[in-house]
Design a protein around this motif. Structure first.
Motif, short mmCIF file in Angstrom:
data_model
loop_
_atom_site.label_atom_id
_atom_site.label_comp_id
_atom_site.label_asym_id
_atom_site.label_seq_id
_atom_site.Cartn_x
_atom_site.Cartn_y
_atom_site.Cartn_z
N ALA A 598 1.04 -1.11 0.42
CA ALA A 598 0.00 0.01 -0.06
C ALA A 598 0.69 1.45 0.39
CB ALA A 598 -1.09 -0.48 1.92
N THR A 600 0.95 5.12 -0.03
CA THR A 600 0.23 6.35 0.77
C THR A 600 1.02 7.36 0.21
OG1 THR A 600 -0.46 5.88 2.45
CG2 THR A 600 0.22 8.54 2.86
N GLY A 601 0.32 8.46 -0.92
CA GLY A 601 0.67 9.46 -1.37
C GLY A 601 1.02 9.49 -2.42
N ARG A 615 6.94 1.50 4.67
CA ARG A 615 5.57 2.73 6.97
C ARG A 615 6.76 2.31 8.08
NH1 ARG A 615 2.42 0.73 4.47
NH2 ARG A 615 1.10 3.23 4.13
N ARG A 624 5.63 11.64 8.14
CA ARG A 624 4.38 11.61 6.74
C ARG A 624 4.69 12.40 5.91
NH1 ARG A 624 4.47 8.67 10.31
NH2 ARG A 624 2.75 7.51 12.16
N THR A 625 3.48 11.66 5.46
CA THR A 625 3.89 12.76 3.73
C THR A 625 3.32 14.12 3.80
OG1 THR A 625 1.35 11.96 3.52
CG2 THR A 625 3.15 10.59 2.94
N TYR A 647 5.73 3.77 1.24
CA TYR A 647 5.19 2.46 0.93
C TYR A 647 4.76 1.46 1.90
CZ TYR A 647 10.00 2.12 -0.32
OH TYR A 647 11.38 2.13 0.04
#
Length: 853
Positions: A598, A600-601, A615, A624-625, A647
């Motif tokens: 997964a 993010t971003g 992560r 964090r992003t 990721y």
């Protein structure tokens, strides 16, 4: 006391053949331990001498002051220094000469088209330093490089590659460079610096191919003038050096290199060997204890007569220990000589198989002699202590009655103690594996499990032998039944004899299961994470090799058969003050060729100042992003990067990802470690692979493999490790088999009259030998089955604890074929251990045997 000692020595002379197995067990254990310590001392001294010789003419080294070290690596990456700084240094009073030292990875291709070296020791390239005082290499044949494309190689590398002066070949830097060999060099009179390969180029070529930009050097070597000491030279150099650059003595540089080798390689290697020495000695303890226990039991009447004649308990105990002491001293002294011989043999063998063992005389330290000798004596005396104390407790009236050698050993207190240990082992291991992942807690549980197996051995021996020997009654008739009943006669002795083999088999099984699990993990990782069709890679074992040209992936991308070709390079930087490895790649192509979990971003927006990380690392760094992180590179510059993607899986992709444009201003010698290639939908796999191989041949001919081939080759080092483990553990198994043979011999001695009666009532010599062999096989089967069960359990514990303690997902796998082979080897070994005792039993004279006491 003198009478007691004389009695012990007399008893030893009368039954010296009974202690042959004990002597061999102590000898082998001490020899292996001595060989390990001598080899470790020799390696440390040899590497120290090698590095000292390399810097013998260098009085000072000027280098980058700070190093960035990533987790798991002992040697950091330093910033380069300006090569022009050498001119400034030469003007310092007291400096006789200064030369830039340009170093990098460079791998020669041999006359057969295969790379030379790269399976462990480094493959180095650098500029040929013309000052003989600063260059540890000497021209042995030909001349020094004078024009672009000319090189000097060390003579050892030339021999391995089938190269000679005048030959033209390829040097991977990692970009392929056509070079002509104009000279062969030696190092300290030898063909090279251990198994390291070295290629010397002109300074201009070295700057062009080994550095990110010309004018940089890894360090500057400085030679002092007459009357100037090393420390004095460093003090004079320091004021003229720019910020971020330091000067150290050549002696300190050599010491740092030696310490790095010691901490990163030698300590791990010698610890690995010491563990197996400990296993061998642990197995020896059981064999020695069993031998002395049987001998003491056979002398029950003799000891009782001594007690009846007035001998004190202490005297009988001392007499038994005197025998053990003589055996211990003789075997330990002989073992010291054997250990030195083992070290000498390994010193000659390792270079032949590519192991970096420098030339030099063996170093035999006081510790390497005293420690194994003390361990051998203590192991032997400690193993004999309980039987000796049992001898001292012999009652005088025992001389008037027949005595049994062994009651049982399967007592209720033993069963309760073993069950308690087993419960504690189960609780500790399950907690360390399932509840609170901890290698230490799981390891404690594993030790408790081993203790539980040893304690419960006599309790389980009767049931196990009945089950394992059940088929013998039907298959071998009376002979098989007698063998089973003989093994059942003394459960304590059977368990003690089998325990030695059980430990050896358990360790073999543990590493077999763990190795199979590592291979399954690698296969799972590649299958899950690698979506490409073929992989272009270089050997991943050791420090050798030069990597892949960063121009290869774009060249493959241009093939009509290829949909995506993405290279994974490597860089280092400090992320918010912590050294971390960076994956340098095209993030968009990376996501198409690897499963990152997964995300993010967005991986599309990294650009020149963007960062993607796993992560796990994001949680560790509290990022964090959208957050920013400060990255400090090896060139000393710091930049602010924005986290633009997080990721889920690192595995093959690494923990941090930056683009090539972000890495380019800070890069050193650029290379890729892996290129993943995905074909277009209508492309045949074989045709696509052939097209990739044709292009790769122009870039040093790296290996092109399918996904399955890449997974198998990545796990190839595991098979090498298992081969070494099996070879080392063979020693423990040999000691265990000596114990079985010794126990059988002693047991047959005490059953001499019984064997004579069996022969008198019609048992043939062949039947007698078969009975002894099957008894040995039953004992070996008990030990092998217990070892397989224990080793498989401990392998599962190690895999699960490693899975919970780290970021990688481990897969547990059982190799049924290999475990079946271990079982077969154990049974065969039991039969082999009985050959000599069975042959001696078959030669018994019937009348003398019946009349024996």
């Amino acid at each position: 006391m003198n009478t007691t000692l004389r009695l012990g020595l007399t008893s030893l002379r009368a039954s010296r053949r009974r202690f042959a197995g004990t002597f061999l067990a102590v000898f082998l254990g001490v020899a292996f331990l001595t060989g390990t310590l001598v080899m470790g001392d020799t390696l440390r001294a040899s590497f120290g001498s090698m590095f000292g010789e390399a810097t013998s003419g260098t009085d000072a080294v000027v280098r980058g002051a700070d190093a960035i070290t990533t987790p798991g690596e002992a040697q950091g990456v330093r910033r380069p220094v300006p090569a022009s700084l050498a001119e400034t240094i030469e003007r310092v009073p007291g400096v006789a000469a200064a030369a830039p030292d340009i170093q990098g990875a460079g791998q020669l291709v041999g006359s057969d088209g295969k790379p030379v070296g790269g399976q462990g020791p480094p493959t180095l390239a650098g500029n040929w330093i013309t000052d003989p005082g600063l260059n540890p290499y000497r021209i042995a044949e030909g001349r020094a490089p004078a024009r672009s494309g000319e090189v000097v190689v060390n003579r050892g590398a030339a021999k391995k590659g089938g190269l000679k002066v005048g030959d033209t070949t390829t040097l991977r830097t990692p970009d392929p460079v056509r070079v002509t060999i104009v000279g062969l060099a030696t190092f300290g009179g030898q063909d090279g610096m251990a198994q390291v390969t070295f290629t010397g180029m002109t300074t201009a070529d070295a700057g062009k191919y080994l550095t990110a930009r010309p004018g940089q050097a890894a360090s500057i070597a400085v030679r002092a003038g007459p009357g100037v000491g090393r420390r004095q030279l460093v003090d004079r150099l320091t004021p003229v050096l720019p910020a971020g650059v330091e000067a150290i003595t050549g002696q300190q540089s050599a010491r740092e290199n030696t310490d790095m080798i010691s901490s990163q390689f030698l300590t791990v290697f010698t610890t690995f060997l010491l563990v197996f020495s400990g296993v061998a000695l642990l197995v020896a303890i059981f064999s020695i204890h069993n031998t002395f226990a049987i001998v003491v039991a056979q002398r029950t009447r003799e000891n009782a007569l001594l007690r009846a004649l007035g001998a004190a308990r202490r005297q009988v105990t001392t007499s038994a220990l005197a025998e053990a002491a003589v055996v211990a001293l003789a075997a330990s002294l002989t073992g010291l000589a054997g250990g030195v011989g083992i070290a000498a043999g390994l010193q000659a063998l390792f270079p032949a198989i590519g192991f970096p063992f420098p030339d030099g005389d063996l170093v035999i330290s006081t510790l390497a002699m005293v420690l194994p000798f003390a361990v051998g004596v203590l192991v032997c005396l400690g193993s004999a202590l309980l039987p000796a104390r049992r001898a001292g407790r012999t009652a005088p009236l025992a001389a008037l009655r027949e005595t049994a050698v062994d009651g049982s050993g399967a007592s209720r207190p033993r069963a309760i103690a073993g069950a308690a240990l087993g419960a504690a082992a189960l609780a500790a291991t399950l907690t360390g594996v399932l509840v609170t992942p901890s290698l230490w807690l799981a390891g404690t549980g594993a030790l408790l499990a081993l203790a539980a197996f040893v304690v419960l051995g006599p309790v389980a021996a009767g049931t196990a032998v009945r089950l394992l020997g059940g088929p013998l009654d039907r298959l071998r008739g009376v002979t098989g039944g007698l063998a089973r009943r003989n093994a059942l006669r003394s459960p304590g002795r059977t368990a003690a004899t089998a325990s030695a083999l059980m430990i050896g088999v358990a360790v073999v099984s543990l590493f077999t299961v763990f190795g199979a699990s590592l291979k399954a993990t690698m296969d799972q990782t590649v299958s899950r994470s690698f979506a490409g069709d073929v992989a272009v890679s270089t050997p991943s074992f050791g420090a050798g090799g030069s990597g892949l040209s960063p121009r290869l992936a774009p060249a493959l991308q241009r093939l009509p058969e290829v949909d995506t070709a993405v290279g994974l390079g490597r860089g280092v930087a400090e992320v918010n003050g912590s050294g971390r490895a960076l994956t340098v790649t095209d993030p968009v192509a990376l996501a198409r060729s690897f499963d990152l979990g997964a995300v993010t971003g967005s991986l599309r927006d990294l650009g020149r100042d963007g960062l993607a990380l796993t992560r796990t690392e994001a949680d560790r760094q509290h990022l964090r992003t959208g957050d920013t992180a400060r990255l400090t590179f090896t060139d000393g510059r710091s930049e602010t990067f924005t986290v633009r993607a997080v990721y889920g899986r690192s595995e093959l992709a690494g923990d941090y990802v930056v683009t090539r444009s972000a890495w380019a201003p800070h890069r050193t010698q650029d290379s890729d470690g892996l290129i993943a290639v995905t074909f277009k939908a209508d492309v045949d796999a074989d045709a696509g692979k052939a097209a990739v191989r044709k292009v790769a041949a122009r870039y040093g001919n790296p290996e092109v493999q399918t996904r399955d081939e890449y997974a198998r080759s990545s796990a190839g080092g595991i098979d090498m490790m298992l081969t070494l483990v099996y070879a080392l553990l063979a020693l423990a198994v040999v000691i265990a088999l000596l114990g079985i043979a010794n126990t059988l011999t002693l047991a047959l001695h005490e059953r001499t009259r019984e064997l004579g009666l069996l022969r008198a009532v019609g048992q043939t010599r062949g039947q007698l030998r078969a009975m002894v062999r099957w008894e040995s096989v039953l004992v070996a089967a008990f030990g092998t089955a217990g070892g397989l069960g224990l080793g498989t359990f401990l392998g599962w514990v190690l895999v699960k604890a490693s899975d919970g303690a780290g970021d990688s997902a481990f897969a547990f796998a059982l190799p049924p074929v290999r475990l079946a082979v271990i079982l077969l080897v154990g049974l065969t070994a039991g039969a082999l251990a009985a050959l000599r005792p069975a042959r001696r039993a078959g030669r018994l004279d019937i009348l003398r045997a019946i009349g024996a006491e």
